[in-house]
Design an enzyme around this catalytic site. Structure first.
Site, PDB file in Angstrom:
ATOM      1  CG  ASP A  53     113.203 -85.810  50.171  1.00 20.98           C
ATOM      2  OD1 ASP A  53     112.648 -85.187  51.089  1.00 20.98           O
ATOM      3  OD2 ASP A  53     113.088 -87.044  50.017  1.00 20.98           O
TER       4      ASP A  53
ATOM      5  CD  GLU B  46     114.210 -89.924  53.873  1.00 16.61           C
ATOM      6  OE1 GLU B  46     113.276 -89.429  54.520  1.00 16.61           O
ATOM      7  OE2 GLU B  46     114.188 -90.093  52.641  1.00 16.61           O
TER       8      GLU B  46
ATOM      9  CG  ASP C   3      85.472 -74.878  32.006  1.00 13.53           C
ATOM     10  OD1 ASP C   3      85.481 -75.908  31.272  1.00 13.53           O
ATOM     11  OD2 ASP C   3      84.548 -74.049  32.026  1.00 13.53           O
TER      12      ASP C   3
ATOM     13  CG  HIS D 247     113.973 -92.011  48.945  1.00  9.23           C
ATOM     14  ND1 HIS D 247     114.083 -90.972  48.042  1.00  9.23           N
ATOM     15  CD2 HIS D 247     113.550 -91.447  50.097  1.00  9.23           C
ATOM     16  CE1 HIS D 247     113.724 -89.840  48.626  1.00  9.23           C
ATOM     17  NE2 HIS D 247     113.413 -90.089  49.889  1.00  9.23           N
TER      18      HIS D 247
ATOM     19  CG  HIS E 212     104.565 -89.663  54.079  1.00 10.61           C
ATOM     20  ND1 HIS E 212     104.497 -90.590  53.068  1.00 10.61           N
ATOM     21  CD2 HIS E 212     105.882 -89.421  54.249  1.00 10.61           C
ATOM     22  CE1 HIS E 212     105.727 -90.896  52.661  1.00 10.61           C
ATOM     23  NE2 HIS E 212     106.579 -90.195  53.366  1.00 10.61           N
TER      24      HIS E 212
ATOM     25  NE  ARG F 112     111.537 -87.455  57.450  1.00  4.78           N
ATOM     26  CZ  ARG F 112     110.270 -87.413  57.888  1.00  4.78           C
ATOM     27  NH1 ARG F 112     109.871 -88.192  58.873  1.00  4.78           N
ATOM     28  NH2 ARG F 112     109.394 -86.590  57.340  1.00  4.78           N
TER      29      ARG F 112
ATOM     30  CG  ASP G  87     110.341 -84.468  54.383  1.00  6.18           C
ATOM     31  OD1 ASP G  87     110.879 -84.006  53.359  1.00  6.18           O
ATOM     32  OD2 ASP G  87     110.189 -85.692  54.579  1.00  6.18           O
TER      33      ASP G  87
ATOM     34  CG  HIS H  22     111.432 -93.863  58.055  1.00  2.70           C
ATOM     35  ND1 HIS H  22     112.676 -93.457  57.666  1.00  2.70           N
ATOM     36  CD2 HIS H  22     111.050 -92.997  59.033  1.00  2.70           C
ATOM     37  CE1 HIS H  22     113.039 -92.389  58.360  1.00  2.70           C
ATOM     38  NE2 HIS H  22     112.077 -92.089  59.214  1.00  2.70           N
TER      39      HIS H  22
ATOM     40  CG  HIS I   7     109.894 -91.770  47.277  1.00  2.00           C
ATOM     41  ND1 HIS I   7     108.848 -92.234  48.021  1.00  2.00           N
ATOM     42  CD2 HIS I   7     110.560 -90.908  48.095  1.00  2.00           C
ATOM     43  CE1 HIS I   7     108.887 -91.675  49.237  1.00  2.00           C
ATOM     44  NE2 HIS I   7     109.904 -90.869  49.295  1.00  2.00           N
TER      45      HIS I   7
ATOM     46  CE1 TYR J  65     109.910 -89.241  62.422  1.00  2.00           C
ATOM     47  CE2 TYR J  65     110.786 -91.479  62.303  1.00  2.00           C
ATOM     48  CZ  TYR J  65     110.674 -90.207  61.776  1.00  2.00           C
ATOM     49  OH  TYR J  65     111.330 -89.900  60.609  1.00  2.00           O
TER      50      TYR J  65
ATOM     51  CD  GLU K 183     114.656 -86.555  53.184  1.00  2.00           C
ATOM     52  OE1 GLU K 183     113.701 -85.900  53.633  1.00  2.00           O
ATOM     53  OE2 GLU K 183     114.543 -87.416  52.290  1.00  2.00           O
TER      54      GLU K 183
HETATM   55  N1  GLY Z   1     109.648 -86.396  51.578  1.00  2.00           N
HETATM   56  C1  GLY Z   1     109.412 -87.776  51.502  1.00  2.00           C
HETATM   57  C2  GLY Z   1     110.616 -88.514  51.865  1.00  2.00           C
HETATM   58  O1  GLY Z   1     111.450 -88.002  52.567  1.00  2.00           O
HETATM   59  O2  GLY Z   1     110.826 -89.608  51.442  1.00  2.00           O
HETATM   60 MN    MN Z   2     111.747 -85.937  52.725  1.00  2.00          MN
HETATM   61 MN    MN Z   3     113.178 -88.600  51.393  1.00  2.00          MN
END
Ligand code: GLY
Ligand code: MN
Ligand code: MN
Length: 440
Positions: free
Chosen positions: A266, A384, A36, A349, A238, A405, A255, A345, A356, A388, A407
């Site tokens: 973001d 970003e 429910d 994006h 993540h 990071r 983040d 990474h 994303h 690390y 961003e």
């Molecule tokens: N928060 C996920 C990224 O920075 O892509």
């Molecule tokens: Mn992010």
């Molecule tokens: Mn991002």
């Protein structure tokens, strides 16, 4: 957006692009959390983009040709359901308020849809979102279309995502203004979280401060699971457990972005929990900050999408070589991608209704052509870079567990860029001035 003409105009633009075709798009369904209780409902981004209609269980047909029209099927009015779940628009009001040409109750869809679709041919002029893309709408639409068009499951409809993704990549004035507000709220929430940070708290308590600031500012939901990662947790890209205790001497990587009128911000900031960077933290921080600033400079119309990433890699390699954390030649580092041990990474994006967001990164129409696409006015993306450093015997111990990071959300303008999230401090001195300054 209380003004629904922008949604109407998007439908008109899409109708123009599909000519004599027909497009079918569903909203997502509610999904059950446990008995429910549903998860909070969030519209499918494509469906929202074309309608602004906020209810689940709705389907639209955009019928092209000489007399284009848009039709919505939605839940019928139901007073007894409204007692529990609140207001239901019903077809009559949905048609008027959301500017559709026709509207019907969803119960009639199996009867009416085959007639609306009559004469159209799956791979010639029936457009929908294919199931191989991450959209709830895609799954529901395709399932229903098989039924209504008697096509077999193998049949391939025309891919609507190619057209819609291209449209969504260019933000209108209204979208830019919402995304600026979304970024402002997120930036202010980061500043608040910095003020509330001190050793001894749990990461989730800082997450709570951020989520509260989002809500107090009118953004009811985060755009994604907030990452509040102290010390070595910052090296997990993540990390969302957010359940460690903040320790003096460690960094805190946050983040977090909010969703405002379905548009994401973001932002990532990294700062010392006790308010003062140690010397090795400062060294790495300054490398990432330089990388981020150089990357942002590359965001302008006509530049390739990978130019910010290349600029960031360049700065990070230089910095790590200077610190002797990378001990071979630049050529070897680049050739063997040795920097990926620290920066693994991508730098950017697209950002929009989805964090994303949709939109291509390469000229992928030709499979062999991987040339990155070029930035154009009104694109919005993140920048970003990060660094690390996991414990390892070839790295001096003083650098172990540093995860950084930075961003920002960046709008491509006609002659350069505008950093939407610039309210969030990132200079070392500015960060040190705000950490821990708010009372309990
Ligand atoms: N928060 C996920 C990224 O920075 O892509
Ligand atoms: Mn992010
Ligand atoms: Mn991002």
């Amino acid at each position: 957006m209380e003004n629904f003409t922008e949604f109407l105009n998007r439908r008109k633009q899409l109708l123009n692009l599909i000519g004599d075709g027909i497009a079918v798009i569903s909203n997502s369904n509610e999904s059950s959390r446990n008995r429910d209780c549903n998860y909070p409902f969030r519209s499918d981004s494509y469906f929202h983009y074309l309608t602004g209609f906020p209810e689940p269980a709705a389907v639209i047909f955009l019928v092209g040709g000489n007399k284009p029209k848009s039709i919505i099927f939605c839940k019928p009015k139901d007073k007894s359901k409204e007692v529990w779940d609140g207001y239901i628009y019903g077809p009559k009001e949905a048609e008027k308020k959301f500017l559709f040409d026709e509207a019907y109750a969803l119960n009639d869809i199996d009867k009416l849809a085959p007639k609306i679709l009559e004469g159209y041919i799956a791979d010639k002029n029936i457009y929908c979102l294919p199931t191989n893309i991450l959209s709830n709408s895609a799954i529901l639409t395709s399932k229903n279309l098989f039924k209504w068009t008697h096509a077999d499951a193998e049949s391939e409809y025309c891919d609507l995502s190619i057209i819609l993704d291209e449209m969504r990549c260019f933000k209108s004035d209204t979208e830019i203004s919402i995304m600026q507000k979304s970024a402002n709220i997120a930036a202010q929430s980061h500043i608040y979280a910095m003020g509330k940070t001190r050793p001894g708290k749990f990461e989730y308590q800082i997450e709570g401060e951020i989520l509260n600031q989002f809500i107090q500012s009118g953004a009811r939901n985060p755009a994604y699971g907030s990452i509040v990662a102290s010390g070595i947790n910052g090296c997990t890209l993540h990390y969302v457990e957010n359940n460690s205790i903040l320790k003096a001497g460690d960094l805190l990587l946050i983040d977090a972005g909010c969703e405002l009128e379905n548009y994401a911000s973001d932002i990532t900031r990294t700062f010392p929990i006790d308010g003062k960077f140690t010397s090795p933290q400062k060294d790495i921080y300054q490398i990432v900050l330089n990388a981020q600033k150089e990357a942002i400079k590359k965001v302008k119309p006509g530049n390739f999408f990978d130019e910010p990433h290349k600029a960031a890699i360049d700065q990070i390699i230089n910095g790590l070589v200077d610190l002797k954390l990378l001990k071979v030649s630049r050529d070897e580092i680049i050739e063997k991608k040795l920097y990926m041990k620290f920066f693994m990474h991508r730098t950017s994006h697209w950002l929009g209704l989805d964090v994303h967001d949709v939109g291509k990164y390469n000229n992928s129409l030709k499979k062999e052509d991987l040339t990155p696409i070029k930035f154009k006015n009104r694109n919005i993306l993140t920048v970003e870079p990060g660094c690390y450093i996991k414990p390892s015997k070839d790295i001096p111990e003083e650098f172990w567990g540093i995860g950084i990071r930075i961003e920002d959300d960046v709008l491509v303008t006609s002659d350069g860029n505008n950093v939407l999230s610039s309210n969030a401090p990132k200079e070392i001195a500015d960060l040190e001035n705000v950490i821990g300054i708010l009372n309990e």
